[in-house]
Design a protein around this motif. Structure first.
Motif, PDB file in Angstrom:
ATOM      1  N   THR A 185      33.761  60.059  42.946  1.00 49.73           N
ATOM      2  CA  THR A 185      33.286  59.141  43.984  1.00 49.73           C
ATOM      3  C   THR A 185      34.445  58.709  44.880  1.00 49.73           C
ATOM      4  O   THR A 185      34.329  58.679  46.111  1.00 49.73           O
ATOM      5  CB  THR A 185      32.627  57.899  43.326  1.00 49.73           C
ATOM      6  N   HIS A 186      35.554  58.378  44.262  1.00 47.19           N
ATOM      7  CA  HIS A 186      36.777  57.968  44.969  1.00 47.19           C
ATOM      8  C   HIS A 186      37.221  59.054  45.955  1.00 47.19           C
ATOM      9  O   HIS A 186      37.588  58.771  47.094  1.00 47.19           O
ATOM     10  CB  HIS A 186      37.840  57.715  43.898  1.00 47.19           C
ATOM     11  N   TRP A 187      37.147  60.303  45.513  1.00 49.00           N
ATOM     12  CA  TRP A 187      37.632  61.406  46.344  1.00 49.00           C
ATOM     13  C   TRP A 187      36.637  61.831  47.414  1.00 49.00           C
ATOM     14  O   TRP A 187      37.016  62.189  48.527  1.00 49.00           O
ATOM     15  CB  TRP A 187      37.919  62.635  45.466  1.00 49.00           C
ATOM     16  N   LEU A 235      35.570  50.633  49.550  1.00 47.92           N
ATOM     17  CA  LEU A 235      35.112  51.206  48.277  1.00 47.92           C
ATOM     18  C   LEU A 235      36.097  52.214  47.681  1.00 47.92           C
ATOM     19  O   LEU A 235      36.178  52.342  46.459  1.00 47.92           O
ATOM     20  CB  LEU A 235      33.738  51.865  48.470  1.00 47.92           C
ATOM     21  N   HIS A 236      36.818  52.929  48.532  1.00 52.73           N
ATOM     22  CA  HIS A 236      37.767  53.926  48.004  1.00 52.73           C
ATOM     23  C   HIS A 236      38.785  53.274  47.051  1.00 52.73           C
ATOM     24  O   HIS A 236      38.921  53.721  45.904  1.00 52.73           O
ATOM     25  CB  HIS A 236      38.446  54.644  49.176  1.00 52.73           C
ATOM     26  N   PRO A 237      39.463  52.203  47.469  1.00 54.31           N
ATOM     27  CA  PRO A 237      40.390  51.571  46.511  1.00 54.31           C
ATOM     28  C   PRO A 237      39.689  50.869  45.356  1.00 54.31           C
ATOM     29  O   PRO A 237      40.241  50.783  44.246  1.00 54.31           O
ATOM     30  CB  PRO A 237      41.183  50.567  47.368  1.00 54.31           C
ATOM     31  N   MET A 245      37.256  51.974  43.664  1.00 54.63           N
ATOM     32  CA  MET A 245      37.023  52.958  42.607  1.00 54.63           C
ATOM     33  C   MET A 245      38.246  53.094  41.694  1.00 54.63           C
ATOM     34  O   MET A 245      38.100  53.381  40.498  1.00 54.63           O
ATOM     35  CB  MET A 245      36.649  54.328  43.204  1.00 54.63           C
ATOM     36  N   ASP A 246      39.436  52.874  42.244  1.00 56.58           N
ATOM     37  CA  ASP A 246      40.641  52.878  41.397  1.00 56.58           C
ATOM     38  C   ASP A 246      40.557  51.778  40.347  1.00 56.58           C
ATOM     39  O   ASP A 246      40.906  51.987  39.175  1.00 56.58           O
ATOM     40  CB  ASP A 246      41.899  52.656  42.255  1.00 56.58           C
ATOM     41  N   ASP A 247      40.091  50.594  40.768  1.00 59.79           N
ATOM     42  CA  ASP A 247      39.973  49.475  39.820  1.00 59.79           C
ATOM     43  C   ASP A 247      38.944  49.801  38.738  1.00 59.79           C
ATOM     44  O   ASP A 247      39.134  49.485  37.562  1.00 59.79           O
ATOM     45  CB  ASP A 247      39.533  48.198  40.543  1.00 59.79           C
TER      46      ASP A 247
HETATM   47 FE   LIG Z   1      43.465  57.869  44.948  1.00 60.81          FE
END
Ligand SMILES: [Fe+2]
Length: 155
Positions: A27-29, A39-41, A43-45
């Motif tokens: 999802t992040h990628w 939302l991209h960062p 997903m790291d959390d």
């Molecule tokens: Fe990343």
């Protein structure tokens, strides 16, 4: 063997948390669309939270004389969370809907763990399952709020 069924659920969590972390990484990628920058960062959390849960569950399993799955092959063979090849064609709401489904599955698995560990009187493991179920349900509420849905199974 003590805590037999509890160990089974713990190892199911090992496979499913490993798989869900991969789904979140995809999802992040692969996400594209509005809210990407938020939302991209995020997903790291979420991946970090899943990996923390994976580590605690695996180490609890070892502490009660179990053996967590520890290869990608084992995770793939035992997980019940689906995956599919990455595509940029999915919208962000579609991706969040998939994550809501998967986090719901995880909350239900933790519920199963609460019941089984209670039956086997492994209250230390039960305490872990309770905390993780609470955290997972909070995450579900937030995913569903983003999708303009009530915090419950409704799709
Ligand atoms: Fe990343």
């Amino acid at each position: 063997m003590p805590y037999k069924q509890t160990k089974v659920v713990l190892n199911q969590c090992v496979a499913d948390l490993s798989q869900l972390a991969m789904v979140v990484h995809q999802t992040h990628w692969y996400m594209r669309g509005s809210n990407f920058l938020k939302l991209h960062p995020l997903m790291d959390d979420w991946m970090a939270d899943l990996n923390d849960q994976l580590d605690e569950i695996s180490e609890r399993l070892i502490a009660i004389d179990g053996a967590p799955y520890s290869t990608l092959k084992e995770m793939a063979e035992h997980t019940k969370i689906a995956d599919e090849p990455g595509t940029f064609a999915k919208s962000i709401p579609e991706r969040l809907t998939i994550l809501a489904r998967d986090y719901r599955y995880l909350a239900d698995l933790y519920q199963q763990g609460i019941e089984v560990s209670g039956d086997e009187m492994d209250y230390s493991t039960q305490d872990i399952f309770i905390g993780f179920k609470t955290a997972t349900e909070k995450r579900l509420w937030m995913i569903q709020a983003e999708l303009d849905q009530a915090p419950q199974r409704n799709n």
